[in-house]
Each structure stands twice: as C-alpha cells, then as structure tokens.
Motif scaffolding. Structure first.
Motif, PDB file in Angstrom:
ATOM      1  N   ASP A 204       0.805  -1.142  -0.111  1.00 17.27           N
ATOM      2  CA  ASP A 204       0.077  -0.004   0.029  1.00 17.27           C
ATOM      3  C   ASP A 204       0.823   1.271   0.021  1.00 17.27           C
ATOM      4  OD1 ASP A 204      -2.316   1.731   0.750  1.00 17.27           O
ATOM      5  OD2 ASP A 204      -1.290   1.996   2.771  1.00 17.27           O
TER       6      ASP A 204
ATOM      7  N   GLU B  81      -0.278   4.998   1.234  1.00 17.08           N
ATOM      8  CA  GLU B  81      -0.743   6.044   2.203  1.00 17.08           C
ATOM      9  C   GLU B  81      -0.648   5.290   3.401  1.00 17.08           C
ATOM     10  OE1 GLU B  81      -4.528   8.095   1.598  1.00 17.08           O
ATOM     11  OE2 GLU B  81      -4.928   7.600   3.631  1.00 17.08           O
ATOM     12  N   GLY B  82       0.296   5.794   4.336  1.00 18.15           N
ATOM     13  CA  GLY B  82       0.328   5.291   5.939  1.00 18.15           C
ATOM     14  C   GLY B  82       1.227   3.984   5.770  1.00 18.15           C
ATOM     15  N   THR B  83       1.820   3.554   4.505  1.00 16.41           N
ATOM     16  CA  THR B  83       2.718   2.456   4.449  1.00 16.41           C
ATOM     17  C   THR B  83       3.968   3.103   4.133  1.00 16.41           C
ATOM     18  OG1 THR B  83       0.872   1.049   4.355  1.00 16.41           O
ATOM     19  CG2 THR B  83       2.744   0.194   3.839  1.00 16.41           C
TER      20      THR B  83
ATOM     21  N   SER C  16       0.159  -3.040   4.668  1.00 15.19           N
ATOM     22  CA  SER C  16      -0.655  -1.961   4.822  1.00 15.19           C
ATOM     23  C   SER C  16      -1.171  -1.527   6.272  1.00 15.19           C
ATOM     24  CB  SER C  16      -2.160  -2.396   4.233  1.00 15.19           C
ATOM     25  OG  SER C  16      -3.278  -1.537   4.407  1.00 15.19           O
ATOM     26  N   ASP C  17      -1.550  -0.272   6.192  1.00  9.74           N
ATOM     27  CA  ASP C  17      -1.980   0.343   7.606  1.00  9.74           C
ATOM     28  C   ASP C  17      -3.235   0.247   7.925  1.00  9.74           C
ATOM     29  OD1 ASP C  17      -2.361   2.303   5.295  1.00  9.74           O
ATOM     30  OD2 ASP C  17      -2.831   3.833   6.791  1.00  9.74           O
ATOM     31  N   VAL C  18      -4.064  -0.208   7.088  1.00 16.02           N
ATOM     32  CA  VAL C  18      -5.586  -0.508   6.954  1.00 16.02           C
ATOM     33  C   VAL C  18      -5.939  -1.891   7.386  1.00 16.02           C
ATOM     34  CG1 VAL C  18      -7.795  -0.125   6.113  1.00 16.02           C
ATOM     35  CG2 VAL C  18      -6.004   1.531   5.936  1.00 16.02           C
TER      36      VAL C  18
END
Ligand SMILES: CSCCC(=O)C(=O)COP(=O)(O)O
Ligand SMILES: [Mg+2]
Length: 229
Positions: free
Chosen positions: A8, A10-12, A183-185
């Motif tokens: 991922d 965004e955020g990763t 991933s961050d999600v």
C-alpha cells in the motif's frame, strides 16, 4: 517463503499527511480548471462519463460534475474515475516541480534492499497507477520506479474485497503463501488474508493495537519478519 511484496502507499510507504494535506488540496485547487480545459479529450471525457454514471449527475453539466468531484475529494471517496483524474492533475504538479513525492526513509532503504535481494515488488493503492508511478518517480529521494515490477489500482477491485487479492494473485501467477501484503488499514489486511495472503500491519504512529497480527513500526521490522519466514 516470501518472494513477492505487495505494498500500500498512504500510511505505509508514504505519510498520510502528504496525501491529505498536499496531494488532495492540490487536486481540489487545480481539478476545476483542468476538467474545463480538457473535458473534450478522450481520456478525460471517459472519466467524466464514469463520474456521471456513478453519481447520477447530468453528464452534460460539467460544473455539476466538478462539484461532485470536489465533494468526493472532501470525503476521501476511493472512486476510480476521481482517482484517474487526480492522477492527471498531479502529473502536471510533479512535472512542473510543484510536487515531490513523500517516501519514508526506511521504506526507501528497504525497497531498494529487497529489490536487490531478488524479491519482486508491487504496489496496490487506491490512487491510480499513473498516480502511483508519479509519487515513486518524483520523490525527494529520487526515482523508485525501477524497483517495482508492477502496479495495481482499484480497477482490479476494492482494497477491502478478498476478490481483488485473488485477482492480483492470478495476474501475478504466484501462490498466496509466497506473497506478503503491507498496509496500515486492518480491513485491507483482513481481505488479503481471506485470499490466503500473509500480511504485515504498518503502525507508524501512536499506540500499538492488541492483536494477533504481525505489526511493524517501519520496514526494518518487516524485514525481520522476512528473515523468519
Ligand atoms: C498514489 S498516491 C495517492 C494515493 C491516493 O489517492 C489514495 O487515495 C490513498 O490510497 P491508499 O490505497 O494508498 O491508501
Ligand atoms: Mg494505506
């Protein structure tokens, strides 16, 4: 044994604030003029058809379509035509030197290291493939696109749907057990796991959750997991 890493953005690999405080406002500012000027070109016209279809907005009313797109940006809607148009707008920003992609230092270091060690690297983001190539092509640390073997966006399926990950496995022609998704999600990790894929949950800031999942603060900690598997 892990042979393929799917990441991922965004955020990763890159900060949430870069996407929300730099990229999205840039798109919100420049998208209206871009759409007005380029609406007759086949690539923009095709996306406007999809915006009209998905939102029920009158296809002949370009100002209404722009309002719909602006609302989608505000609500962070992962709509494929919005993502395609954002990518086109960001391209101008990167080309003109107004935008520079953010990549965490550890992500930059380990993407190169894993590539050099023979792991195959892929991206899966809600941002369009064009936007993915831009963020990695124009980072403050240089061009990272040579390290990636391919890119997936929402045209392969939504990131919270197991089917999308099955489609990716089939496109890559690899066994689920050889792929690690970052991933961050958590909902994205759950979808990937439902397809049999191994995962690592990137928690870059804040408290660590109580979970059975493998959690990493950064890519150095992901590398420690790779050594074990
Ligand atoms: C490709 S950079 C822009 C990312 C973007 O538009 C987005 O919505 C973030 O999605 P992700 O799946 O990377 O969390
Ligand atoms: Mg993310």
């Amino acid at each position: 044994m892990i042979r393929v890493i799917l990441t991922d953005i965004e955020g990763t690999t890159s900060s949430i604030s870069f996407v929300h405080d730099v990229l999205f406002p840039y798109a919100a500012e420049h998208l209206p003029a871009f759409v007005r000027e380029q609406q007759e070109t086949p690539e923009v016209s095709e996306q406007l058809d999809l915006v009209a279809e998905e939102s029920g907005t009158d296809r002949g009313d370009v100002e209404a379509l722009i309002k719909t797109l602006q609302a989608w940006i505000r609500e962070d809607r992962k709509a494929t035509p919005l993502k395609a148009l954002q990518g086109m707008v960001w391209e101008q920003g990167y080309q003109q030197g107004e935008l520079k992609g953010h990549i965490y230092e550890d992500a930059a270091q380990y993407l190169q290291y894993w590539h050099d060690r023979g792991l195959r690297l892929y991206v899966y983001s809600s941002g369009s493939v064009k936007a993915q190539k831009l963020i990695f092509g124009f980072t403050t640390e240089g061009d990272f696109t040579p390290f990636f073997s391919g890119y997936f966006d929402t045209r392969i399926g939504g990131k919270k749907e197991p089917e999308a990950y099955r489609n990716i496995l089939s496109e890559l022609g690899v066994d689920a057990g050889t792929l690690l998704f970052l991933s961050d999600v958590e909902a994205e990790l759950e979808a990937a796991e439902a397809a049999g894929i191994k995962t690592a949950w990137l928690i870059r800031d804040g408290e660590l959750p109580e979970t059975e999942r493998f959690v990493a603060r950064n890519f150095a900690e992901v590398d420690a997991l790779l050594q074990k598997r």
